[in-house]
Design an enzyme around this catalytic site. Structure first.
Site, PDB file in Angstrom:
ATOM      1  N   CYS A 152       0.823  -1.201   0.000  1.00 26.81           N
ATOM      2  CA  CYS A 152       0.000   0.000   0.000  1.00 26.81           C
ATOM      3  C   CYS A 152       0.863   1.259   0.000  1.00 26.81           C
ATOM      4  CB  CYS A 152      -0.914  -0.021   1.224  1.00 26.81           C
ATOM      5  SG  CYS A 152      -1.946   1.431   1.363  1.00 26.81           S
ATOM      6  N   CYS A 172      -0.398   4.086   2.097  1.00 24.05           N
ATOM      7  CA  CYS A 172      -0.215   3.889   3.552  1.00 24.05           C
ATOM      8  C   CYS A 172       1.239   4.123   3.962  1.00 24.05           C
ATOM      9  CB  CYS A 172      -0.555   2.462   3.969  1.00 24.05           C
ATOM     10  SG  CYS A 172      -2.040   1.783   3.278  1.00 24.05           S
ATOM     11  N   ASP A 173       2.175   3.596   3.171  1.00 25.64           N
ATOM     12  CA  ASP A 173       3.555   3.484   3.652  1.00 25.64           C
ATOM     13  C   ASP A 173       4.593   4.303   2.875  1.00 25.64           C
ATOM     14  OD1 ASP A 173       2.676   1.651   5.549  1.00 25.64           O
ATOM     15  OD2 ASP A 173       2.856  -0.028   4.160  1.00 25.64           O
TER      16      ASP A 173
END
Ligand code: NAP
Length: 310
Positions: free
Chosen positions: A137, A140-141
């Site tokens: 992701c 997300c990261d």
């Protein structure tokens, strides 16, 4: 082991399932919500900071967001069960569901919200270094890879999108694809090719992820001549597609050829009366926490209307 009768059972507990629980409980349907024995909370339990869920300008940690949604569903009367549904019989007026402890539930309506799973390459070290440089992701990261050289595996729209997004942070993003042509749409390919921070590595597959504590390099194999090499990277983003978690539904509700549950137009109605589906289980395109939550709301409203009419 018990046998009980309910208005509504919700299967799945990501943003779609919990939101369906909030709405259905407020409609006095006392829904029983199966959260799953190990996957309770869904994909967001594996993410860190969620910065784009509306209403949280300072961001919120994925598991905290799910705890909030869960608490809200419970507050209005959803009955949460930390177990899996392992068998379903969804045709007929009364649906029959069996959970992992052998309890049998009969329900007038069912909402399916079992989500989707990121595909994995299938390497042992990919799993071991997950969250330590290996991610599924970018949104997300990506933030954790400022000024670093990272790899994205895949040749579809997801890989192009993730790679483009990651160039906001990384010094270089290398797209590793197993063939010499991309599956992604033209516009996404052109965008990636025009991005000076993106490099393509064609006819190449990742055969190992190296690093003791964190990712330090990838072991690669040329798919044409079989030669192997190593290249230093601090991050590996796997973007090789998703699979809807619909294994249990095969032969029960209509699925499309990729395994997503088919719904009627913009509704959440499946081909079976009284059975509704929402979230990533029906969504090829968006797969965001907020779109899943929105479709969970729709499913609860559809179920409520269905039950009111019966
Ligand atoms: P996809 O289109 O199925 O592409 C998956 C890619 O990963 C393919 O290039 C495939 O290679 C590669 N791949 C699959 N398994 C692999 C493995 N084990 N090892 C290495 N490579 C592997 O999946 P997606 O990119 O997630 O897209 C899914 C759907 O969502 C598509 O319809 C897409 O258009 C849509 N989507 C749209 C957008 C957008 O429009 N903004 C963004 C993301 C996704 P091969 O090509 O060799 O098979």
């Amino acid at each position: 082991m018990s046998e009980t009768l309910h208005e509504l059972v919700i299967v799945g507990s990501g943003p779609a399932g919990y939101t369906a629980g909030i709405y259905a409980a407020r409609a006095q349907l006392a829904p029983v919500l199966y959260e799953g024995s190990v996957t309770a909370g869904g994909a967001l339990m594996n993410t860190t900071e969620v910065e784009n869920f509306p209403g949280f300008p300072a961001g919120i940690i994925g598991p905290d967001l799910m705890d909030n949604l869960k608490a809200q569903a419970e507050k209005f009367g959803s009955i949460l069960v930390r177990d899996d549904i392992v068998e379903l019989q969804l045709d007929g007026d009364v649906k029959v569901l069996k959970d992992g402890s052998g309890n049998v539930l009969r329900a007038k309506a069912v909402i399916l919200a079992t989500g989707s799973a990121y595909k994995e390459i299938g390497l042992e070290n990919e799993k071991r270094l997950s969250g330590r440089g290996v991610s599924w992701c970018a949104t997300c990261d990506g933030f954790f890879f400022r000024n670093q050289e990272i790899a994205v595996v895949g040749g579809g729209d997801s890989a192009m999108e993730e790679a483009n997004f990651l160039t906001r942070f990384a010094s270089k993003v290398v797209i590793i694809h197993r063939r010499d042509s991309l599956r992604a749409s033209k516009i996404m390919v052109e965008r990636a090719q025009a991005n000076p921070k993106i490099e393509f590595l064609w006819n190449t597959e990742v055969i190992d992820v190296l690093g003791a504590e964190n990712v330090s390099a990838l072991k690669l194999r040329n798919t044409v001549d079989g030669t192997e090499s190593e290249r230093a990277f601090t991050g590996l983003f796997v973007a090789i597609g998703h699979t809807p978690r619909s294994e249990l539904l095969v032969g029960q509700v209509d699925l499309d050829n990729e395994g997503y549950v088919k719904v009627d137009g913009r509704s959440t109605r499946t081909n079976l009366t009284g059975v509704f589906a929402c979230g990533d289980l029906v969504d090829h395109t968006y797969r965001q926490a907020i779109t899943a939550a929105g479709s969970g709301c729709q499913a609860a409203l559809d179920a409520e209307r269905f039950l009111a009419g019966h």
